[in-house]
Design a protein around this motif. Sequence first.
Motif, PDB file in Angstrom:
ATOM      1  N   GLU A 262     -38.562 112.241 -17.784  1.00 32.96           N
ATOM      2  CA  GLU A 262     -38.118 113.551 -18.278  1.00 32.96           C
ATOM      3  C   GLU A 262     -39.302 114.495 -18.488  1.00 32.96           C
ATOM      4  O   GLU A 262     -39.228 115.683 -18.137  1.00 32.96           O
ATOM      5  CB  GLU A 262     -37.356 113.358 -19.589  1.00 32.96           C
ATOM      6  CG  GLU A 262     -36.028 112.620 -19.424  1.00 32.96           C
ATOM      7  CD  GLU A 262     -35.463 112.141 -20.740  1.00 32.96           C
ATOM      8  OE1 GLU A 262     -36.105 112.398 -21.797  1.00 32.96           O
ATOM      9  OE2 GLU A 262     -34.381 111.506 -20.735  1.00 32.96           O
ATOM     10  N   ALA A 263     -40.391 113.968 -19.044  1.00 32.93           N
ATOM     11  CA  ALA A 263     -41.564 114.808 -19.292  1.00 32.93           C
ATOM     12  C   ALA A 263     -42.208 115.263 -17.984  1.00 32.93           C
ATOM     13  O   ALA A 263     -42.642 116.414 -17.851  1.00 32.93           O
ATOM     14  CB  ALA A 263     -42.579 114.048 -20.147  1.00 32.93           C
TER      15      ALA A 263
ATOM     16  N   ARG B  67     -41.293 107.845 -28.504  1.00 36.92           N
ATOM     17  CA  ARG B  67     -40.963 108.651 -27.330  1.00 36.92           C
ATOM     18  C   ARG B  67     -41.470 110.084 -27.476  1.00 36.92           C
ATOM     19  O   ARG B  67     -41.907 110.694 -26.492  1.00 36.92           O
ATOM     20  CB  ARG B  67     -39.452 108.634 -27.083  1.00 36.92           C
ATOM     21  CG  ARG B  67     -38.933 107.309 -26.552  1.00 36.92           C
ATOM     22  CD  ARG B  67     -37.521 107.445 -25.997  1.00 36.92           C
ATOM     23  NE  ARG B  67     -36.571 107.759 -27.040  1.00 36.92           N
ATOM     24  CZ  ARG B  67     -35.906 106.858 -27.749  1.00 36.92           C
ATOM     25  NH1 ARG B  67     -36.121 105.572 -27.548  1.00 36.92           N
ATOM     26  NH2 ARG B  67     -35.035 107.235 -28.677  1.00 36.92           N
TER      27      ARG B  67
ATOM     28  N   HIS C 276     -37.924 106.245 -18.871  1.00 41.08           N
ATOM     29  CA  HIS C 276     -37.164 107.481 -18.696  1.00 41.08           C
ATOM     30  C   HIS C 276     -37.749 108.626 -19.514  1.00 41.08           C
ATOM     31  O   HIS C 276     -37.588 109.796 -19.152  1.00 41.08           O
ATOM     32  CB  HIS C 276     -35.692 107.257 -19.070  1.00 41.08           C
ATOM     33  CG  HIS C 276     -34.957 106.400 -18.095  1.00 41.08           C
ATOM     34  ND1 HIS C 276     -34.751 106.780 -16.781  1.00 41.08           N
ATOM     35  CD2 HIS C 276     -34.411 105.161 -18.213  1.00 41.08           C
ATOM     36  CE1 HIS C 276     -34.091 105.822 -16.143  1.00 41.08           C
ATOM     37  NE2 HIS C 276     -33.878 104.832 -16.985  1.00 41.08           N
ATOM     38  N   THR C 277     -38.462 108.305 -20.587  1.00 46.41           N
ATOM     39  CA  THR C 277     -39.140 109.353 -21.355  1.00 46.41           C
ATOM     40  C   THR C 277     -40.203 110.022 -20.500  1.00 46.41           C
ATOM     41  O   THR C 277     -40.310 111.252 -20.457  1.00 46.41           O
ATOM     42  CB  THR C 277     -39.780 108.758 -22.625  1.00 46.41           C
ATOM     43  OG1 THR C 277     -38.761 108.178 -23.439  1.00 46.41           O
ATOM     44  CG2 THR C 277     -40.523 109.820 -23.418  1.00 46.41           C
TER      45      THR C 277
ATOM     46  N   GLN D 272     -45.046 110.010 -26.605  1.00 48.44           N
ATOM     47  CA  GLN D 272     -45.229 109.784 -25.171  1.00 48.44           C
ATOM     48  C   GLN D 272     -44.986 111.065 -24.371  1.00 48.44           C
ATOM     49  O   GLN D 272     -45.696 111.322 -23.388  1.00 48.44           O
ATOM     50  CB  GLN D 272     -44.283 108.674 -24.711  1.00 48.44           C
ATOM     51  CG  GLN D 272     -44.671 107.297 -25.250  1.00 48.44           C
ATOM     52  CD  GLN D 272     -43.609 106.238 -24.981  1.00 48.44           C
ATOM     53  OE1 GLN D 272     -42.435 106.568 -24.741  1.00 48.44           O
ATOM     54  NE2 GLN D 272     -43.977 104.972 -25.032  1.00 48.44           N
ATOM     55  N   ARG D 273     -44.019 111.859 -24.776  1.00 50.57           N
ATOM     56  CA  ARG D 273     -43.779 113.135 -24.089  1.00 50.57           C
ATOM     57  C   ARG D 273     -44.997 114.043 -24.186  1.00 50.57           C
ATOM     58  O   ARG D 273     -45.353 114.733 -23.219  1.00 50.57           O
ATOM     59  CB  ARG D 273     -42.551 113.831 -24.688  1.00 50.57           C
ATOM     60  CG  ARG D 273     -41.233 113.159 -24.371  1.00 50.57           C
ATOM     61  CD  ARG D 273     -40.057 114.008 -24.834  1.00 50.57           C
ATOM     62  NE  ARG D 273     -38.811 113.287 -24.693  1.00 50.57           N
ATOM     63  CZ  ARG D 273     -38.230 112.601 -25.676  1.00 50.57           C
ATOM     64  NH1 ARG D 273     -38.778 112.579 -26.884  1.00 50.57           N
ATOM     65  NH2 ARG D 273     -37.100 111.965 -25.464  1.00 50.57           N
TER      66      ARG D 273
ATOM     67  N   GLN E  74     -38.576 104.027 -32.300  1.00 50.39           N
ATOM     68  CA  GLN E  74     -38.565 104.309 -30.873  1.00 50.39           C
ATOM     69  C   GLN E  74     -38.502 105.810 -30.606  1.00 50.39           C
ATOM     70  O   GLN E  74     -39.145 106.320 -29.691  1.00 50.39           O
ATOM     71  CB  GLN E  74     -37.371 103.614 -30.217  1.00 50.39           C
ATOM     72  CG  GLN E  74     -37.539 102.118 -30.037  1.00 50.39           C
ATOM     73  CD  GLN E  74     -38.667 101.778 -29.098  1.00 50.39           C
ATOM     74  OE1 GLN E  74     -38.680 102.192 -27.948  1.00 50.39           O
ATOM     75  NE2 GLN E  74     -39.649 101.032 -29.589  1.00 50.39           N
TER      76      GLN E  74
END
Length: 432
Positions: free
Chosen positions: A111-112, A364, A107-108, A367-368, A360
């Motif tokens: 969103e990005a 995240r 989900h990260t 990762q974005r 976490q």
Amino acid sequence: MDDTAHRTTPYDPSAEARWVPEPDKRPGRTAFQRDRARVLHSAALRRLAGTTQVVAPMRSDFPRTRLTHSLECAQVGRELGAALGCDPDLVETGCLAHDIGHPPFGHTGEEALDQAAEACGGFEGNAQSLRILTRLEPKRFAPLDEAPARLAPWPGRSVGLNLSRAALDAATKYPWPRGGHPTNPTSTKYGVYADDLPVFRWLRTGAPADRKCFEATVMDWSDDVAYSTHDVEDGLQAGHIDPSALRSVEERAELFKIAERYAPEAAAEEFGEALDRLQAQEWWPKSYDGSARARAGLKDLTSQLIGRFCLAAEQATRARYGPGPLTRYAAELVVPPGVRVECAVLKAVAVRYVMQRDEQAQLRARQRIVIAELAYVLGQRAPEGLDPVFRALYEEAEDDRAALRAVIDQIATLTDASALALHSRMVGQAWT
């Protein structure tokens, strides 16, 4: 040959129709057996083995991936669907395909990518699933002489796996375009991009507006059941969840704040009552030490929860609709409110003790950045860096929106590891 090929079916020819008609190479199979086989053998499904479910797959050997989640969801859905009279292969196909569009980093990443894709209509994992099933996963192509109105935007294009109408419908969790939520126009959840509306309208032929087919409701609940129970199992196994903490007044208050987002219709006291019911069961763990006996107890916990949630839905649905096959738009799955609240509490447990850990949150954030930088650099350098399939889509793009969509499609089909590798190659910085 599988003897289920000879079973009678309550589905009409319209449900078994395909976007592009094609003969069966092996007569005797049902249309839905063919659908299941196509999804199961697809590269898009295999890719999910390297895609985050809750914890990044390369972080350890134990956590579930999107693929193992999809397989577990399929097992739950197949049995629940069969108990209610659905074609089990059809429900299993919907379950296998329901997450097939999820991008790297879970989900990260979703969103990005939604931010990166703003200029071409945004990104949503469920809409991407439909796009993969009907366009991006190469299996069948439309005839070159097909009328453009039938297969917009061009004849001769890929039609993806060319699944049956009912299979595509069974995989559609949100049957509306962006901004089309029936009760909440600001919702970020939707199931189709604007340029995939032709096939969406075809698959929804005869469907009540904005209403999921029965098989999709079974898939949706099976998804909730699978990830709520398995994420708690993973958290306990990894030592992130301490069962004794769930008896703390302060911890429960924080937990129930999270649970409200999954069951907004529930009264505040219902969350405590739901957790108390679960903790009162003899199979609920009092502690977890990683021993063989504790691990066996953990597997029993998962089995008991799945059975509890599925049996409750089966009994409530039968109580409303009676015996006989329940398919397509003849019924809606009924899940007792108290059971939905129990599921919401389990989701909250996973969020609070697994996903909200400091490490976490830091992961995240990195990762974005990876997704944002990949989208920018690929957009600037394209078609450099694009695989042949997406290079062709980019070069055939009729405008900037379509070109950007090709770049987004490329990123969305990466695994976590391949996204990091492409970022390192294109941007020049290694991330771990």
